[in-house]
Design a protein around this motif. Sequence first.
Motif, PDB file in Angstrom:
ATOM      1  N   ARG A  91       0.820  -1.204   0.000  1.00  0.00           N
ATOM      2  CA  ARG A  91       0.000   0.000   0.000  1.00  0.00           C
ATOM      3  C   ARG A  91       0.857   1.259   0.000  1.00  0.00           C
ATOM      4  NH1 ARG A  91      -5.284   0.187   1.160  1.00  0.00           N
ATOM      5  NH2 ARG A  91      -5.154  -1.906   2.044  1.00  0.00           N
ATOM      6  N   GLY A  92       1.973   1.227   0.744  1.00  0.00           N
ATOM      7  CA  GLY A  92       2.861   2.388   0.772  1.00  0.00           C
ATOM      8  C   GLY A  92       3.428   2.703  -0.594  1.00  0.00           C
ATOM      9  N   LEU A  93       3.755   1.670  -1.360  1.00  0.00           N
ATOM     10  CA  LEU A  93       4.279   1.871  -2.711  1.00  0.00           C
ATOM     11  C   LEU A  93       3.216   2.503  -3.604  1.00  0.00           C
ATOM     12  CD1 LEU A  93       6.653   1.363  -4.679  1.00  0.00           C
ATOM     13  CD2 LEU A  93       5.608  -0.850  -5.189  1.00  0.00           C
ATOM     14  N   MET A  94       1.983   2.025  -3.504  1.00  0.00           N
ATOM     15  CA  MET A  94       0.912   2.612  -4.300  1.00  0.00           C
ATOM     16  C   MET A  94       0.657   4.061  -3.897  1.00  0.00           C
ATOM     17  SD  MET A  94       0.015   0.665  -6.663  1.00  0.00           S
ATOM     18  CE  MET A  94      -1.234   1.847  -7.155  1.00  0.00           C
ATOM     19  N   CYS A  95       0.793   4.352  -2.600  1.00  0.00           N
ATOM     20  CA  CYS A  95       0.620   5.740  -2.153  1.00  0.00           C
ATOM     21  C   CYS A  95       1.711   6.632  -2.747  1.00  0.00           C
ATOM     22  CB  CYS A  95       0.657   5.807  -0.634  1.00  0.00           C
ATOM     23  SG  CYS A  95      -0.806   5.115   0.173  1.00  0.00           S
ATOM     24  N   GLY A  96       2.927   6.107  -2.851  1.00  0.00           N
ATOM     25  CA  GLY A  96       4.000   6.864  -3.483  1.00  0.00           C
ATOM     26  C   GLY A  96       3.697   7.156  -4.944  1.00  0.00           C
ATOM     27  N   PHE A  97       3.191   6.171  -5.653  1.00  0.00           N
ATOM     28  CA  PHE A  97       2.823   6.393  -7.049  1.00  0.00           C
ATOM     29  C   PHE A  97       1.632   7.352  -7.162  1.00  0.00           C
ATOM     30  CE2 PHE A  97       5.021   2.235  -7.932  1.00  0.00           C
ATOM     31  CZ  PHE A  97       6.011   2.780  -8.724  1.00  0.00           C
ATOM     32  N   TYR A 120       7.301  16.997  -0.910  1.00  0.00           N
ATOM     33  CA  TYR A 120       7.278  15.686  -1.568  1.00  0.00           C
ATOM     34  C   TYR A 120       8.329  14.766  -0.949  1.00  0.00           C
ATOM     35  CZ  TYR A 120       7.977  12.193  -5.257  1.00  0.00           C
ATOM     36  OH  TYR A 120       8.122  11.016  -5.947  1.00  0.00           O
ATOM     37  N   ALA A 121       9.539  15.285  -0.753  1.00  0.00           N
ATOM     38  CA  ALA A 121      10.595  14.482  -0.140  1.00  0.00           C
ATOM     39  C   ALA A 121      10.190  14.046   1.267  1.00  0.00           C
ATOM     40  CB  ALA A 121      11.900  15.278  -0.097  1.00  0.00           C
ATOM     41  N   ALA A 122       9.587  14.960   2.030  1.00  0.00           N
ATOM     42  CA  ALA A 122       9.145  14.629   3.383  1.00  0.00           C
ATOM     43  C   ALA A 122       8.023  13.599   3.357  1.00  0.00           C
ATOM     44  CB  ALA A 122       8.693  15.896   4.103  1.00  0.00           C
ATOM     45  N   ALA A 123       7.135  13.691   2.366  1.00  0.00           N
ATOM     46  CA  ALA A 123       6.037  12.733   2.264  1.00  0.00           C
ATOM     47  C   ALA A 123       6.555  11.334   1.968  1.00  0.00           C
ATOM     48  CB  ALA A 123       5.050  13.174   1.180  1.00  0.00           C
ATOM     49  N   LEU A 124       7.554  11.212   1.110  1.00  0.00           N
ATOM     50  CA  LEU A 124       8.133   9.896   0.827  1.00  0.00           C
ATOM     51  C   LEU A 124       8.717   9.285   2.090  1.00  0.00           C
ATOM     52  CD1 LEU A 124       9.972  10.405  -2.592  1.00  0.00           C
ATOM     53  CD2 LEU A 124       7.703   9.422  -2.167  1.00  0.00           C
ATOM     54  N   ALA A 125       9.431  10.094   2.850  1.00  0.00           N
ATOM     55  CA  ALA A 125       9.985   9.595   4.106  1.00  0.00           C
ATOM     56  C   ALA A 125       8.871   9.204   5.065  1.00  0.00           C
ATOM     57  CB  ALA A 125      10.890  10.656   4.735  1.00  0.00           C
ATOM     58  N   GLY A 126       7.810   9.999   5.099  1.00  0.00           N
ATOM     59  CA  GLY A 126       6.691   9.704   5.981  1.00  0.00           C
ATOM     60  C   GLY A 126       5.986   8.407   5.629  1.00  0.00           C
ATOM     61  N   LEU A 127       5.872   8.109   4.344  1.00  0.00           N
ATOM     62  CA  LEU A 127       5.219   6.864   3.931  1.00  0.00           C
ATOM     63  C   LEU A 127       5.999   5.636   4.383  1.00  0.00           C
ATOM     64  CD1 LEU A 127       4.022   7.728   0.307  1.00  0.00           C
ATOM     65  CD2 LEU A 127       2.604   7.419   2.343  1.00  0.00           C
ATOM     66  N   CYS A 128       7.295   5.802   4.601  1.00  0.00           N
ATOM     67  CA  CYS A 128       8.130   4.680   5.045  1.00  0.00           C
ATOM     68  C   CYS A 128       8.004   4.425   6.535  1.00  0.00           C
ATOM     69  CB  CYS A 128       9.599   4.947   4.712  1.00  0.00           C
ATOM     70  SG  CYS A 128       9.954   4.999   2.966  1.00  0.00           S
ATOM     71  N   THR A 129       7.650   5.449   7.298  1.00  0.00           N
ATOM     72  CA  THR A 129       7.688   5.333   8.758  1.00  0.00           C
ATOM     73  C   THR A 129       6.324   5.449   9.424  1.00  0.00           C
ATOM     74  OG1 THR A 129       8.129   7.722   8.955  1.00  0.00           O
ATOM     75  CG2 THR A 129      10.036   6.258   8.814  1.00  0.00           C
ATOM     76  N   ALA A 130       5.340   6.037   8.758  1.00  0.00           N
ATOM     77  CA  ALA A 130       4.045   6.281   9.395  1.00  0.00           C
ATOM     78  C   ALA A 130       3.268   4.983   9.560  1.00  0.00           C
ATOM     79  CB  ALA A 130       3.235   7.278   8.572  1.00  0.00           C
ATOM     80  N   ASP A 131       2.533   4.881  10.667  1.00  0.00           N
ATOM     81  CA  ASP A 131       1.672   3.717  10.887  1.00  0.00           C
ATOM     82  C   ASP A 131       0.540   3.686   9.872  1.00  0.00           C
ATOM     83  OD1 ASP A 131       3.197   2.938  13.067  1.00  0.00           O
ATOM     84  OD2 ASP A 131       1.999   4.109  14.479  1.00  0.00           O
ATOM     85  N   SER A 132       0.051   4.857   9.500  1.00  0.00           N
ATOM     86  CA  SER A 132      -1.014   4.974   8.501  1.00  0.00           C
ATOM     87  C   SER A 132      -0.592   6.005   7.467  1.00  0.00           C
ATOM     88  CB  SER A 132      -2.326   5.404   9.160  1.00  0.00           C
ATOM     89  OG  SER A 132      -3.279   5.783   8.178  1.00  0.00           O
ATOM     90  N   PRO A 133      -0.818   5.727   6.176  1.00  0.00           N
ATOM     91  CA  PRO A 133      -0.438   6.716   5.154  1.00  0.00           C
ATOM     92  C   PRO A 133      -1.383   7.907   5.069  1.00  0.00           C
ATOM     93  CG  PRO A 133      -1.482   4.833   4.114  1.00  0.00           C
ATOM     94  CD  PRO A 133      -1.341   4.481   5.571  1.00  0.00           C
TER      95      PRO A 133
END
Length: 239
Positions: A91-97, A120-133
């Motif tokens: 799901r995180g990968l799809m959120c990145g796309f 955008y850079a901060a959002a990518l990092a957040g998608l890797c660490t956040a419990d929920s996207p």
Amino acid sequence: MSKRRADHEPGYVLHTYAYKETSLIVEAFTRRMGRIALLARGARRPRSAMRGVLLAFQPLRLGWSGSGELATLMSAEWAGPLQPATLLSGRGLMCGFYLNELILRLLPREDPHETLFDHYAAALAGLCTADSPAPVLRGFEKRLLAELGYAPLLDREAASGAPIEPSGSYAYEPERGPIRAENGALMVSGRTLLDLAADDFSRSETRDEARTLLRALIGQRLHGQVLHTRSVLMALNEL
């Protein structure tokens, strides 16, 4: 037409697609030039130095030269070691796309947005660490609308200018903002509006209402275009 040249420009790959037998067209998001299209000659050849570098979600340094809408990519290198964004999966990968598709659909070419680049850079990092996207996506959507000149009105009523009341109920008119009402096509609570203004997504009600609201505001800017990544994410939620 003047020739453009850039060296070591910070950027991210948003999308690539094949061009002729061995080349790629690269859609990139760069810090100082905004969204650009680049021709990566021979990048699909097995021994191309760019083959393993032109990856989505990785901070790169790009160099290009040329005139017209399609310049020639001259160099591409990682801006430091591989970043945690390579760990995006599922799901995180799809959120990145999804973030990439928003930029591709909404940002005009060669329109710089340095602040959005940082978000955008901060959002990518957040998608890797956040419990929920969800908080990451909503925060980026809100900032994207603001960068495009359509920042949603969240802290006061559109008609009277009165402060939003947490206990109030509001009909949100996309071209104006929130109007105090008990019914309407797009309803949102005052608490959600204030939470969204403060980037506070701790309440499940705020997350649900903010998603509906921002989806409607972005949909207006898309003028009927369908976001393919959103369709996939919605299908995943139904599984």
